[in-house]
Structures are given as C-alpha cells and as structure tokens.
Design a protein around this motif. Structure first.
Motif, PDB file in Angstrom:
ATOM      1  N   HIS A  59       0.822  -1.208   0.000  1.00 55.66           N
ATOM      2  CA  HIS A  59       0.000   0.000   0.000  1.00 55.66           C
ATOM      3  C   HIS A  59       0.858   1.260   0.000  1.00 55.66           C
ATOM      4  O   HIS A  59       0.487   2.271  -0.621  1.00 55.66           O
ATOM      5  CB  HIS A  59      -0.921   0.000   1.221  1.00 55.66           C
ATOM      6  N   LEU A  60       1.993   1.221   0.681  1.00 57.55           N
ATOM      7  CA  LEU A  60       2.870   2.387   0.708  1.00 57.55           C
ATOM      8  C   LEU A  60       3.469   2.654  -0.669  1.00 57.55           C
ATOM      9  O   LEU A  60       3.592   3.812  -1.096  1.00 57.55           O
ATOM     10  CB  LEU A  60       3.977   2.190   1.739  1.00 57.55           C
ATOM     11  N   ALA A  63       0.777   4.187  -2.735  1.00 58.40           N
ATOM     12  CA  ALA A  63       0.558   5.576  -2.333  1.00 58.40           C
ATOM     13  C   ALA A  63       1.594   6.509  -2.939  1.00 58.40           C
ATOM     14  O   ALA A  63       1.276   7.633  -3.354  1.00 58.40           O
ATOM     15  CB  ALA A  63       0.588   5.692  -0.808  1.00 58.40           C
ATOM     16  N   TYR A  82       2.523  13.398   2.267  1.00 52.90           N
ATOM     17  CA  TYR A  82       2.268  12.003   1.905  1.00 52.90           C
ATOM     18  C   TYR A  82       3.514  11.285   1.385  1.00 52.90           C
ATOM     19  O   TYR A  82       3.414  10.318   0.638  1.00 52.90           O
ATOM     20  CB  TYR A  82       1.105  11.915   0.901  1.00 52.90           C
ATOM     21  N   TYR A  85       5.055   8.297   6.628  1.00 53.17           N
ATOM     22  CA  TYR A  85       3.954   7.456   7.111  1.00 53.17           C
ATOM     23  C   TYR A  85       3.988   7.384   8.629  1.00 53.17           C
ATOM     24  O   TYR A  85       5.072   7.348   9.242  1.00 53.17           O
ATOM     25  CB  TYR A  85       4.078   6.048   6.525  1.00 53.17           C
ATOM     26  N   LEU A 161       1.110  10.068   5.293  1.00 51.48           N
ATOM     27  CA  LEU A 161       0.184   8.949   5.141  1.00 51.48           C
ATOM     28  C   LEU A 161      -0.074   8.395   6.538  1.00 51.48           C
ATOM     29  O   LEU A 161       0.804   8.437   7.398  1.00 51.48           O
ATOM     30  CB  LEU A 161       0.816   7.862   4.258  1.00 51.48           C
ATOM     31  N   ILE A 166      -4.425   4.139   4.875  1.00 51.53           N
ATOM     32  CA  ILE A 166      -3.492   3.568   3.899  1.00 51.53           C
ATOM     33  C   ILE A 166      -3.950   2.220   3.359  1.00 51.53           C
ATOM     34  O   ILE A 166      -3.606   1.831   2.236  1.00 51.53           O
ATOM     35  CB  ILE A 166      -2.074   3.445   4.525  1.00 51.53           C
TER      36      ILE A 166
END
Length: 352
Positions: A59-60, A63, A82, A85, A161, A166
């Motif tokens: 997911h990171l 993103a 962003y 995190y 984030l 997330i």
C-alpha cells in the motif's frame, strides 16, 4: 534534528491555526498534531524495515505512485506531504463534532484564523469529542460525532500517510490523496461547501484519469458506478433535507414539528431501502442509516456534495484542462461568498 525542529515549530503555528479557540481545545490540537509528527517516518524507512508487513509495504508503494501522479498529471502540489507514514494505532486520526438546532438546519459554526468558519470541531481523542458533543446536546442541539480518517493542514505542515486510511482499496486511496492535496492547491477561508465540493470534484476526475492511464477499464467503471451511487445517496438526503426545511419553517407548533421530523427520517430510511434494492443490495451506506439520525447527520453530508456538479461543469467548460480549470476556480474564489455561490448555482444547472 529535523523532526524535533518540526515539533517545536508546530506549537506557535498551531496557535495561529486555532485562533480564538479555548485553551484546552488549543492544547489538544497541539498535542494531537505533535503526536502525528513524532510517529512519522519517511516511507523509504518503512519500506526498508523488515518489521513492516508486506501488505503495508504494498500500500505504501501504491501511495507513492499515486502521489507522483497527483503532481504530474493533476497539477496538485509537489511537496513533502504524503511522503512519510505514521501508524497512530487507532482507527481515526480525529473525530469531528457537528451540531445543529433541533428544529433548524443551519449548522453551528466554529471560527479559526486560517481555516475560517467551519460547521464542525475536531478532536484527536474520541472521549473529548464525546464530552463536547454531550455538552452541546444538553444545550438542545442535535449532535453527531463522526470519525475522520484523513485531514489536510492546508500546506502549513507536511501531512503524512496514516494507518487510518493507507489500507483502503486503490480507488479509495487515490481519491483520498487527490482530495486532500486539492485542499492544499486552493482553499477559501470560511467556505466549507466550496472547499469540499472543489476537492471532491478533483478527487473524482483524478481517480478516473488514474484508471484510464493504467488501462484498468473494469476498475474505472466500478469506481464510476460507486460515485453514481454516492451521488444518488446525496440526492436522497438532499430531498429530505428540503422536506425538513419546509417543516421547520412552517407555522406548526414545536410538538407537531417534532412528530413530522420523526416521520421524515422514517421515510428517509424507507426510501433508502428502495434505493438499496435498486443497487442490488449494495450496502455502503448501511452504517450511516444504522445511527440515530438527526439534523447534524444531514449537515455532515451536505458539506461535501453541494457544488460538486458545478465544478464538474466548469471542468467540462475548459475541455478537461486542469491548468485552465484551476485558473477558473481561482477567479471564483476571489468573489464575495454570495456571488461565488450564485455562480456555482448557475454552473450546477449547466449542460455543457
């Protein structure tokens, strides 16, 4: 040293942001923002850390791809927001409190130096939000406490984030990032309906373009269908908001108005059931209807949808060119609020 510097820098800046709010409210805002800073680490650090779960890493990475797309293709701010995190170890970053008089639809406003006047007040600890809501309820207000997964500091700080959002699906994560970055692109002090509708319009167009670029036709179609259902939900709520407004403005007594109010919310639930059947059982709004609905719930919905169609019409007028679109929005932003809203009402009926 950089993170420590930012923590100290946050204190005077947040004092400016909060303006004339009470000392205790001001203090919880500083503590909440400082906690986010303290827990933030660059995305690269999380990706390099063996303790970071593979799903979180996936997911990171997504993103960061969305973040680059937002600046390159949607012309949204290219800054450090962003690119870090933080895991806050809670489901929401803060909780907003909405309050509306029992037999009116005008939401209570709270005013701050930078954000202007907004129809909600945010708390980083739910218990504090609940206590404030209880006080407002004792004063006779309809209240609603809603969890918030993300918010923007409007470019004053580098928003990270968060674990609160997330893990969303691809479309939902894209929409959230585009929406919050749109607030950094343009924000009109004290005009929530303008700000949220603008950001929502950018969100919708941005997600469509993201999927179009990647050739994910089915995902794009699913997203469009979801947006259409969100619009139908908002339209349903608006229909009943209008009905309630007529009830509250009538010459009926308070008891009659309360009875009509209860019947109106019952009718709203019934019509949602019909809408849900039309959708084939799509249940995304079930949790909203599971609450003890009141005027404050309606205020929370209206802020985000009032002028979305107007901004979409403006985007079409400029042939989908984001540079021209943003210039046109900036022209609207410079108008007095009454003139700005009148222009948006006209755009809302545009067929171009």
């Amino acid at each position: 040293m950089t993170r420590l510097y930012r923590l100290f820098f946050a204190l005077p800046c947040l004092a400016v942001l909060m303006g004339c709010a009470s000392p205790l409210y001001y203090l919880q805002a500083i503590q909440g923002q400082a906690d986010i800073f303290a827990k933030s680490r660059p995305v690269e650090d999380w990706l390099a850390d063996p303790a970071t779960p593979p799903e979180a890493k996936r997911h990171l990475v997504l993103a960061q791809q969305l973040r680059e797309f937002a600046s390159r293709e949607l012309l949204l701010p290219d800054n450090q927001s962003y690119r870090a995190y933080a895991d806050l170890e809670r489901p929401y970053v803060l909780w907003n409190v909405f309050a509306v008089p029992e037999l009116m639809l005008k939401a209570k406003q709270w005013c701050f130096v930078v954000a202007g006047c907004v129809p909600y007040r945010g708390y980083f600890v739910k218990n504090n939000a609940d206590k404030f809501a209880a006080t407002l309820k004792q004063e006779g207000y309809d209240v609603y406490v809603g969890g918030v997964q993300a918010y923007s500091t409007l470019g004053w700080f580098d928003d990270p984030l968060l674990n609160t959002f997330i893990h969303r699906g691809e479309a939902e994560l894209a929409g959230l990032l585009f929406h919050e970055l749109a607030h950094q692109k343009l924000y009109v002090k004290g005009d929530s309906s303008f700000n949220e509708s603008f950001a929502t319009a950018v969100e919708i167009e941005g997600v469509k373009r993201w999927f179009q670029r990647n050739g994910a036709i089915e995902a794009a179609e699913a997203y469009i269908e979801k947006i259409q259902r969100r619009d139908e939900f908002a339209a349903l709520v608006e229909t009943y908001r209008t009905r309630l407004s007529e009830i509250y403005q009538s010459n009926s007594g308070a008891a009659e108005k309360r009875a009509a109010k209860a019947q109106t919310f019952a009718d709203l639930r019934r019509d949602y059931g019909s809408l849900k059947t039309k959708w084939g059982g799509y249940a995304a709004f079930d949790s909203w209807f599971a609450q003890d609905l009141n005027n404050a719930h309606l205020a929370a919905i209206g802020v985000y949808n009032q002028y979305v169609t107007a901004f979409q019409a403006l985007f079409r007028e400029h042939a989908g060119d984001f540079t021209a679109f943003y210039r046109a929005v900036e022209v609207l932003a410079r108008l007095p609020q009454a003139d700005r809203h009148a222009a948006l009402e006209i755009l809302s009926t545009s067929k171009s």
